[in-house]
Design a protein around this motif. Sequence first.
Motif, PDB file in Angstrom:
ATOM      1  N   ALA A  78     -22.521   1.899  35.652  1.00 30.78           N
ATOM      2  CA  ALA A  78     -23.784   1.999  34.921  1.00 30.78           C
ATOM      3  C   ALA A  78     -23.894   0.928  33.846  1.00 30.78           C
ATOM      4  CB  ALA A  78     -23.911   3.382  34.284  1.00 30.78           C
ATOM      5  N   LEU A  91     -25.663   0.674  30.224  1.00 33.42           N
ATOM      6  CA  LEU A  91     -26.193   1.596  29.224  1.00 33.42           C
ATOM      7  C   LEU A  91     -27.003   0.831  28.179  1.00 33.42           C
ATOM      8  CD1 LEU A  91     -22.909   3.650  28.628  1.00 33.42           C
ATOM      9  CD2 LEU A  91     -24.647   3.984  30.389  1.00 33.42           C
ATOM     10  N   ARG A 107     -28.616   3.312  33.005  1.00 35.83           N
ATOM     11  CA  ARG A 107     -28.682   4.606  32.337  1.00 35.83           C
ATOM     12  C   ARG A 107     -29.313   4.421  30.961  1.00 35.83           C
ATOM     13  NH1 ARG A 107     -23.091   7.225  32.196  1.00 35.83           N
ATOM     14  NH2 ARG A 107     -23.452   7.089  34.448  1.00 35.83           N
ATOM     15  N   GLN A 108     -30.429   5.080  30.740  1.00 38.45           N
ATOM     16  CA  GLN A 108     -31.177   4.886  29.500  1.00 38.45           C
ATOM     17  C   GLN A 108     -30.686   5.830  28.402  1.00 38.45           C
ATOM     18  OE1 GLN A 108     -35.385   4.388  29.808  1.00 38.45           O
ATOM     19  NE2 GLN A 108     -35.308   3.671  31.919  1.00 38.45           N
TER      20      GLN A 108
END
Length: 296
Positions: free
Chosen positions: A165, A167, A229-230
């Motif tokens: 991911a 981030l 991924r927020q």
Amino acid sequence: MTTTRATQATRATRATRATLVIGAGGTTGRRVTAGLIAKGRCVKAAGRTPTPQPGAQPVRFDWNEPATWTEALDGVDRVYLIPPTGSPDPAEVMLPFLHQARTAGVRRAVLLSSSAIPAGGPAVGRVHEQLPGLFEEWAVLRPSWFMQNFADPAPHARTIRDDGAILTASGDGRVGFIDAEDIAAVAVHALTDEQAPNTDLILTGPQALSYADVAAIITDVTGLPVVHRQLTFEELRDRWAAEIPLEFATMLAAMDRAIAGGAEDRTSDTVERLTGRRPGTLRAFVEREVRAAASH
């Protein structure tokens, strides 16, 4: 005739003087050093632990140790400036150094800043603001986010490897990610061209991409599943604050929030206009620097 000879003598003298590259072992510094050497320039490669580079003179330099400045500036007429890492107020040490550099005979200064920081803004923005008053020949490079942020040992590379991911708190905002190779090429031009740019230069790659776009490209090239991924502003700030001072962590998280608002959704023609070559794409970068690492 006398004037012509004097001009030629002046140019010859300048040609024998060195360019000081601060942070010469870093992401752009080592590339700038190599580019200057390729042009036949005399280079002093400066760092806290100077690393020998073929064709360059290693010299110890520490922003926080003024005693190291004098030797670094000896015989120098141009300087490539990398701000001290992680400092929320780099002007505190950089401005005294720049005054000393001018006194020592430095004529041209090229500063690495950021597209997110205008003249007079936070962090290195205050140095940017004062640079034109200190040197007749100058440039401020304001690159967008580095593509190298997705390669080891950068934090995004760690989360890509460990969590699959990326981030951020940037939402769906887009960024004109740029290869450090292109930043260095512009820096070499700014340091060596007969005429200094005497302006600030926004540097981007050829496309504005969201972090979801980046994740998709990395997945496609490497075969490893990567997602964006927020995080919230607060989540990202606290994540950074575990590693760096809170003030600096807050500033970095605020930059992501600005991306979400569209602040970095742009591209520029600066790289091609000044170097004569198109800037590299993110896909080409991932093929060159990320895919090989992912295979190990």
